[in-house]
Scaffold this motif. Structure first.
Motif, PDB file in Angstrom:
ATOM      1  N   GLY A  71       0.669  -1.178  -0.229  1.00  9.40           N
ATOM      2  CA  GLY A  71      -0.120  -0.378   0.008  1.00  9.40           C
ATOM      3  C   GLY A  71       0.975   1.268   0.100  1.00  9.40           C
ATOM      4  O   GLY A  71       2.224   1.295  -0.414  1.00  9.40           O
TER       5      GLY A  71
ATOM      6  N   ARG B  82      -6.507   2.056   1.195  1.00  5.87           N
ATOM      7  CA  ARG B  82      -5.087   2.099   1.706  1.00  5.87           C
ATOM      8  C   ARG B  82      -4.176   1.495   1.006  1.00  5.87           C
ATOM      9  O   ARG B  82      -3.088   0.882   1.562  1.00  5.87           O
ATOM     10  CB  ARG B  82      -4.817   2.004   2.906  1.00  5.87           C
ATOM     11  CG  ARG B  82      -5.934   3.142   3.666  1.00  5.87           C
ATOM     12  CD  ARG B  82      -5.799   3.635   5.244  1.00  5.87           C
ATOM     13  NE  ARG B  82      -4.338   3.469   6.173  1.00  5.87           N
ATOM     14  CZ  ARG B  82      -3.367   3.907   6.630  1.00  5.87           C
ATOM     15  NH1 ARG B  82      -4.048   3.664   7.663  1.00  5.87           N
ATOM     16  NH2 ARG B  82      -2.810   4.626   6.238  1.00  5.87           N
ATOM     17  N   VAL B  83      -4.569  -0.097   0.650  1.00  9.83           N
ATOM     18  CA  VAL B  83      -3.542  -1.098   0.036  1.00  9.83           C
ATOM     19  C   VAL B  83      -4.488  -1.394  -1.348  1.00  9.83           C
ATOM     20  O   VAL B  83      -5.313  -1.532  -1.701  1.00  9.83           O
ATOM     21  CB  VAL B  83      -4.595  -2.361   0.840  1.00  9.83           C
ATOM     22  CG1 VAL B  83      -3.659  -3.733   0.428  1.00  9.83           C
ATOM     23  CG2 VAL B  83      -4.149  -2.452   2.245  1.00  9.83           C
ATOM     24  N   GLN B  84      -2.636  -1.460  -2.355  1.00  7.92           N
ATOM     25  CA  GLN B  84      -3.116  -1.074  -3.654  1.00  7.92           C
ATOM     26  C   GLN B  84      -3.188  -2.941  -3.841  1.00  7.92           C
ATOM     27  O   GLN B  84      -4.096  -3.949  -4.999  1.00  7.92           O
ATOM     28  CB  GLN B  84      -1.649  -0.899  -4.383  1.00  7.92           C
ATOM     29  CG  GLN B  84      -2.154   0.367  -4.741  1.00  7.92           C
ATOM     30  CD  GLN B  84      -2.437   0.831  -3.338  1.00  7.92           C
ATOM     31  OE1 GLN B  84      -2.080   1.070  -2.876  1.00  7.92           O
ATOM     32  NE2 GLN B  84      -2.626   2.350  -3.315  1.00  7.92           N
TER      33      GLN B  84
END
Length: 90
Positions: free
Chosen positions: A22, A85-87
């Motif tokens: 992220g 928030r996390v890719q």
């Protein structure tokens, strides 16, 4: 040529590796750990590795957790992705 089946995971699965990528932020690691602890309350933080990207824009958190079930892993993945928030979760 026959297709090879993926290995079956037996649950609970100790030391299940997960990598969460992220955008870097001062509280990113704590955010990740808070989510993971919902699914593994006994998470061993000595097995947590934080790795910033070359330019520092992203941070990868690598953990080894006890995975209770495939459903729990799926729910954790969905929670991470819904956070914004996390890719990527691998």
């Amino acid at each position: 040529m026959s297709e090879q089946e993926a290995p079956k995971i037996e649950f609970p699965c100790a030391d299940y590796p997960v990598k969460i990528l992220g955008r870097s932020a001062p509280d990113y690691k704590e955010f990740v750990l808070d989510v993971v602890r919902k699914y593994d309350p006994a998470l061993d933080v000595s097995k947590v590795v934080e790795q910033p990207s070359k330019k520092g824009n992203f941070t990868a958190i690598r953990i080894k957790m006890t995975a209770a079930s495939a459903e729990a892993l799926e729910a954790m993945h969905k929670e991470f992705m819904a956070s914004g928030r996390v890719q990527m979760v691998m």
